[in-house]
Design a protein around this motif. Sequence first.
Motif, PDB file in Angstrom:
ATOM      1  N   TYR A   1       0.821  -1.199   0.000  1.00 11.66           N
ATOM      2  CA  TYR A   1       0.000   0.000   0.000  1.00 11.66           C
ATOM      3  C   TYR A   1       0.863   1.262   0.000  1.00 11.66           C
ATOM      4  O   TYR A   1       1.952   1.296   0.580  1.00 11.66           O
ATOM      5  N   LEU A   2       0.333   2.302  -0.621  1.00 12.48           N
ATOM      6  CA  LEU A   2       0.993   3.602  -0.691  1.00 12.48           C
ATOM      7  C   LEU A   2       0.649   4.424   0.551  1.00 12.48           C
ATOM      8  O   LEU A   2      -0.509   4.516   0.942  1.00 12.48           O
ATOM      9  N   ILE A   3       1.672   5.025   1.171  1.00 12.36           N
ATOM     10  CA  ILE A   3       1.433   5.982   2.249  1.00 12.36           C
ATOM     11  C   ILE A   3       1.186   7.336   1.591  1.00 12.36           C
ATOM     12  O   ILE A   3       2.064   7.878   0.931  1.00 12.36           O
ATOM     13  N   GLN A   4       0.001   7.883   1.784  1.00 11.96           N
ATOM     14  CA  GLN A   4      -0.394   9.079   1.049  1.00 11.96           C
ATOM     15  C   GLN A   4      -0.260  10.372   1.830  1.00 11.96           C
ATOM     16  O   GLN A   4      -0.186  11.452   1.228  1.00 11.96           O
ATOM     17  N   GLU A   5      -0.247  10.298   3.164  1.00 15.37           N
ATOM     18  CA  GLU A   5      -0.174  11.534   3.932  1.00 15.37           C
ATOM     19  C   GLU A   5       0.194  11.269   5.381  1.00 15.37           C
ATOM     20  O   GLU A   5       0.091  10.129   5.869  1.00 15.37           O
ATOM     21  N   ALA A   6       0.620  12.324   6.064  1.00 14.18           N
ATOM     22  CA  ALA A   6       0.766  12.330   7.523  1.00 14.18           C
ATOM     23  C   ALA A   6      -0.354  13.188   8.073  1.00 14.18           C
ATOM     24  O   ALA A   6      -0.649  14.267   7.562  1.00 14.18           O
ATOM     25  N   HIS A   7      -0.979  12.725   9.136  1.00 17.30           N
ATOM     26  CA  HIS A   7      -2.279  13.221   9.564  1.00 17.30           C
ATOM     27  C   HIS A   7      -2.225  13.547  11.055  1.00 17.30           C
ATOM     28  O   HIS A   7      -1.846  12.700  11.858  1.00 17.30           O
ATOM     29  N   LEU A   8      -2.538  14.782  11.448  1.00 22.33           N
ATOM     30  CA  LEU A   8      -2.711  15.109  12.861  1.00 22.33           C
ATOM     31  C   LEU A   8      -4.139  14.737  13.231  1.00 22.33           C
ATOM     32  O   LEU A   8      -5.091  15.435  12.884  1.00 22.33           O
ATOM     33  N   SER A   9      -4.300  13.619  13.918  1.00 23.79           N
ATOM     34  CA  SER A   9      -5.625  13.027  14.161  1.00 23.79           C
ATOM     35  C   SER A   9      -6.087  13.301  15.580  1.00 23.79           C
ATOM     36  O   SER A   9      -5.298  13.277  16.525  1.00 23.79           O
ATOM     37  N   GLN A  10      -7.388  13.532  15.731  1.00 25.39           N
ATOM     38  CA  GLN A  10      -7.998  13.709  17.042  1.00 25.39           C
ATOM     39  C   GLN A  10      -8.621  12.394  17.481  1.00 25.39           C
ATOM     40  O   GLN A  10      -9.462  11.829  16.784  1.00 25.39           O
ATOM     41  N   ARG A  11      -8.227  11.914  18.624  1.00 26.33           N
ATOM     42  CA  ARG A  11      -8.744  10.649  19.128  1.00 26.33           C
ATOM     43  C   ARG A  11     -10.210  10.780  19.541  1.00 26.33           C
ATOM     44  O   ARG A  11     -10.667  11.840  19.955  1.00 26.33           O
ATOM     45  N   PHE A  12     -10.941   9.680  19.408  1.00 28.81           N
ATOM     46  CA  PHE A  12     -12.325   9.560  19.870  1.00 28.81           C
ATOM     47  C   PHE A  12     -13.322  10.400  19.065  1.00 28.81           C
ATOM     48  O   PHE A  12     -14.505  10.424  19.389  1.00 28.81           O
ATOM     49  N   VAL A  13     -12.851  11.085  18.034  1.00 28.16           N
ATOM     50  CA  VAL A  13     -13.731  11.888  17.178  1.00 28.16           C
ATOM     51  C   VAL A  13     -13.473  11.459  15.736  1.00 28.16           C
ATOM     52  O   VAL A  13     -12.317  11.320  15.324  1.00 28.16           O
ATOM     53  N   PHE A  14     -14.548  11.271  14.946  1.00 28.06           N
ATOM     54  CA  PHE A  14     -14.413  10.680  13.622  1.00 28.06           C
ATOM     55  C   PHE A  14     -15.102  11.535  12.559  1.00 28.06           C
ATOM     56  O   PHE A  14     -16.079  12.245  12.840  1.00 28.06           O
ATOM     57  N   ASP A  15     -14.594  11.448  11.324  1.00 23.24           N
ATOM     58  CA  ASP A  15     -15.216  12.166  10.224  1.00 23.24           C
ATOM     59  C   ASP A  15     -16.248  11.265   9.540  1.00 23.24           C
ATOM     60  O   ASP A  15     -16.549  10.166  10.011  1.00 23.24           O
ATOM     61  N   GLN A  16     -16.785  11.716   8.421  1.00 23.17           N
ATOM     62  CA  GLN A  16     -17.849  10.971   7.744  1.00 23.17           C
ATOM     63  C   GLN A  16     -17.387   9.613   7.222  1.00 23.17           C
ATOM     64  O   GLN A  16     -18.176   8.684   7.097  1.00 23.17           O
ATOM     65  N   SER A  17     -16.105   9.483   6.931  1.00 22.64           N
ATOM     66  CA  SER A  17     -15.589   8.212   6.424  1.00 22.64           C
ATOM     67  C   SER A  17     -15.380   7.187   7.534  1.00 22.64           C
ATOM     68  O   SER A  17     -15.163   6.006   7.263  1.00 22.64           O
ATOM     69  N   GLY A  18     -15.436   7.651   8.770  1.00 24.88           N
ATOM     70  CA  GLY A  18     -15.180   6.760   9.892  1.00 24.88           C
ATOM     71  C   GLY A  18     -13.772   6.877  10.422  1.00 24.88           C
ATOM     72  O   GLY A  18     -13.443   6.305  11.464  1.00 24.88           O
ATOM     73  N   TYR A  19     -12.901   7.637   9.710  1.00 17.32           N
ATOM     74  CA  TYR A  19     -11.525   7.834  10.191  1.00 17.32           C
ATOM     75  C   TYR A  19     -11.505   8.980  11.201  1.00 17.32           C
ATOM     76  O   TYR A  19     -12.462   9.743  11.330  1.00 17.32           O
ATOM     77  N   TYR A  20     -10.389   9.089  11.916  1.00 16.02           N
ATOM     78  CA  TYR A  20     -10.254  10.129  12.922  1.00 16.02           C
ATOM     79  C   TYR A  20     -10.327  11.527  12.297  1.00 16.02           C
ATOM     80  O   TYR A  20      -9.884  11.735  11.173  1.00 16.02           O
ATOM     81  N   ARG A  21     -10.884  12.457  13.049  1.00 19.32           N
ATOM     82  CA  ARG A  21     -10.990  13.833  12.563  1.00 19.32           C
ATOM     83  C   ARG A  21      -9.602  14.396  12.273  1.00 19.32           C
ATOM     84  O   ARG A  21      -8.685  14.271  13.077  1.00 19.32           O
ATOM     85  N   CYS A  22      -9.479  15.020  11.126  1.00 20.73           N
ATOM     86  CA  CYS A  22      -8.196  15.584  10.702  1.00 20.73           C
ATOM     87  C   CYS A  22      -8.071  17.019  11.199  1.00 20.73           C
ATOM     88  O   CYS A  22      -8.879  17.884  10.851  1.00 20.73           O
ATOM     89  N   CYS A  23      -7.048  17.288  12.012  1.00 19.90           N
ATOM     90  CA  CYS A  23      -6.769  18.645  12.479  1.00 19.90           C
ATOM     91  C   CYS A  23      -5.784  19.352  11.557  1.00 19.90           C
ATOM     92  O   CYS A  23      -5.782  20.581  11.469  1.00 19.90           O
ATOM     93  N   ALA A  24      -4.945  18.580  10.877  1.00 20.96           N
ATOM     94  CA  ALA A  24      -3.991  19.107   9.890  1.00 20.96           C
ATOM     95  C   ALA A  24      -3.367  17.903   9.191  1.00 20.96           C
ATOM     96  O   ALA A  24      -3.359  16.793   9.721  1.00 20.96           O
ATOM     97  N   SER A  25      -2.860  18.103   7.990  1.00 26.79           N
ATOM     98  CA  SER A  25      -2.208  17.003   7.275  1.00 26.79           C
ATOM     99  C   SER A  25      -1.218  17.550   6.267  1.00 26.79           C
ATOM    100  O   SER A  25      -1.306  18.719   5.858  1.00 26.79           O
TER     101      SER A  25
END
Length: 426
Positions: free
Chosen positions: A393-417
């Motif tokens: 798999y390709l690593i596409q980004e580095a993600h500042l993620s917020q724990r316990f909070v999720f976006d519409q895709s189900g992944y962690y909320r992105c604070c910056a990337s």
Amino acid sequence: MLSLLRIDRVLGFTNRCLKSKQEHFSIMSFRGNAVMDGSKKQKMVNLVWRPISTQSSSNVDSEAGSNVQDGQCSKSSGVIETASAGKHSVSLEVGASLMRFIKGKEGTTQMKIEEEMGVKIIFPSSRNEDHIIIEGGSVDCLTKASERIATIIDEVVRSPSLDYSHFVSLPLAIHPELVAKLVNFQKSILQDVQPVDETTSVAVNLKANSETRQVNVENRSIQVVSYPPKAKEATSSTLFDLGIEKSIFIKPNTFHLTVLMLKLWNKDRLNTARDVLKSIYPSVMDALDNRPLFIRLKGLDCMRGSLAKARVLYIPVEEIGDEGRLLRACKVITDAFVKAGLVLEKDANQSLKLHATVMNARHRKRKDKRKKMDTFDAREIHKQFGNEDWGEYLIQEAHLSQRFVFDQSGYYRCCASIPFPGEHRD
């Protein structure tokens, strides 16, 4: 122990601003941040003062962070809290997640500080607010109360009482084929019920007007389920005995690699973390040689301990090409956050072992809290998936993620990337 930043020069500045008995002043902003960079230990306590003067005052030193013009001292930052004669106040940014520790159980910590320091602590009405107000009759009592609160914050941040709020991740759940494999992995272990395709007849009793008749209804209109053949270890009772339940599986839509864990307990620290990640983008690209980075996920292993008493089960990570670019990029990220004072000392001193967690006993949802079960038996799981090839798999980004909070895709909320180089293979 961390030492508090002295405020002698600030006090001197305030005294120079008070030119007559008619002048009054207030403390306007106090920010308490514990800076932990692995090498230095310093608690940053920034007290910013704004004199409220009724008469013109002379200019003051620029090092104090303010100047007086036309009878007023201009603020340098923060929110002004105006006070009347003989009464002063300070606004302290502590972070919403830390309010409960300053209050203490049933308010005992708050009451103790108020009684000992002769102050009043006012908490915000909204849970989303980060500031508290401390009111008192003298600058000295406000300073002592602020120092006490800063010490409480420091102790809490370093303890397990305050959980990690954010982390730097490398998202893997962006690959649908990998998510599908993880879903099947969970189902094969938990033995989910599956619908049956065959057409069967079901006897149904229909009662109308006190008359009962029996009719046959085909299952095209009624969903019928059956249990697939289960391995001997897969009965519900045995799964419970093994410590295996759905809650300890990582949600496939959150699948990732963890680079760094963070405790960002107020808005200042979160904003700093955003800025740090964005600022190091050129350095991360250099570490990656501006080329796409692919990884291979293969096998299954246990993090510390034995498979019989596993706490964390993970998929090992291999960099395609084995050039060390992935670890170099992660080091650039880690070093930048450490330098910014956003990393706990114990975390800064740990060596990074990239892994993709699939099961973690710490996530267990206990129905009976009296029964402590912090491990699970992973021996049979390892027999089946120990040599599994999960794919490349390709690593596409580095993600500042917020724990316990999720976006519409189900992944962690992105604070910056920040993006990694795009896809192409040599």
